[in-house]
Design a protein around this motif. Structure first.
Motif, PDB file in Angstrom:
ATOM      1  N   LYS A 139     -44.666 -16.772 -56.802  1.00 50.64           N
ATOM      2  CA  LYS A 139     -45.208 -18.060 -56.375  1.00 50.64           C
ATOM      3  C   LYS A 139     -44.751 -19.173 -57.320  1.00 50.64           C
ATOM      4  CE  LYS A 139     -49.700 -18.084 -58.769  1.00 50.64           C
ATOM      5  NZ  LYS A 139     -51.163 -18.245 -58.571  1.00 50.64           N
ATOM      6  N   TRP A 140     -44.601 -18.855 -58.610  1.00 51.33           N
ATOM      7  CA  TRP A 140     -44.109 -19.852 -59.563  1.00 51.33           C
ATOM      8  C   TRP A 140     -42.608 -20.039 -59.421  1.00 51.33           C
ATOM      9  CZ3 TRP A 140     -47.854 -22.640 -61.098  1.00 51.33           C
ATOM     10  CH2 TRP A 140     -49.118 -22.085 -61.322  1.00 51.33           C
ATOM     11  N   ALA A 194     -46.107 -22.391 -55.692  1.00 50.91           N
ATOM     12  CA  ALA A 194     -47.235 -23.041 -56.352  1.00 50.91           C
ATOM     13  C   ALA A 194     -46.792 -24.363 -56.972  1.00 50.91           C
ATOM     14  CB  ALA A 194     -47.807 -22.127 -57.437  1.00 50.91           C
TER      15      ALA A 194
END
Length: 218
Positions: A139-140, A194
């Protein structure tokens, strides 16, 4: 071996060899082949003064280096991404960005200029950043792509304003690049990226500023 094959079918050692092959194709002038025709081909040619040609070449050199960094980021992230679909997405985006790399290099040749001598340094740094982002989590990693593409679009739009008014060929290339970059960024965030913390965004912007300043001349 075709570097465009799906890396999911290879083990880590094989992927490292393919990454090296991709790095050489990115860094050696004339090694990148676009799958799409350059937008510059459909734009009107215009006579540029020496100062206008130098300004256009300096900006296109920065944009070429930006694509070198994009290749390295995507390759680094695809190497360490955990989820197969995320890794495949990084590979696909990197292949599309090859068009940008080839378009910028071709435009530099038209302007009687060259790519940056510092590209190997930027590639190595960007590959490390991409690999680190992949290790932190998908997600990062996707969020990193989204933020990178947002910042790239900002600087491409700035370059549109700074290009000589009659350099329609460079302008056509940058306009299409903005469309593609925005698509990549939106896709990364839609896939679960994210939002990065503000200090990380600021650090990315600072590093990009250093790259642009040095690459403008070197």
């Amino acid at each position: 071996m075709d570097t465009k094959q799906d890396l999911l079918s290879f083990d880590l050692a094989d992927r490292l060899v393919l990454q090296l092959d991709q790095a050489l194709h990115t860094l050696i002038p004339g090694s990148s082949t676009a799958n799409r025709h350059s937008p510059a081909l459909a734009a009107d040619d215009a006579e540029l003064s020496d100062s206008e040609r130098q300004q256009a070449a300096a900006l296109m050199r920065i944009n070429h280096t930006g694509e070198v960094c994009a290749q390295a980021l995507y390759q680094g992230q695809s190497l360490t991404a955990r989820l197969p679909d995320v890794r495949a997405s990084m590979d696909h985006a990197a292949r599309e960005e090859v068009d940008h790399l080839a378009w910028c290099e071709s435009r530099l040749q038209d302007l009687d200029s060259r790519t940056s001598l510092l590209n190997p340094v930027w590639y190595a740094m960007s590959f490390g950043m991409g690999a680190a982002a992949g290790l932190v989590g998908d997600k990062w990693s996707l969020g990193f792509v989204g933020e990178t593409e947002r910042q790239v679009c900002d600087h491409l739009e700035d370059h549109l304003d700074r290009l000589p008014a009659n350099d329609q060929k460079s302008r056509a290339v940058l306009t299409q690049m903005i469309v593609d970059e925005r698509t990549h960024g939106d896709a990364a965030m839609a896939a679960g990226g994210a939002e990065l913390p503000l200090p990380v965004k600021a650090g990315m912007k600072l590093m990009a500023g250093v790259m642009k300043t040095l690459t403008y001349r070197i």
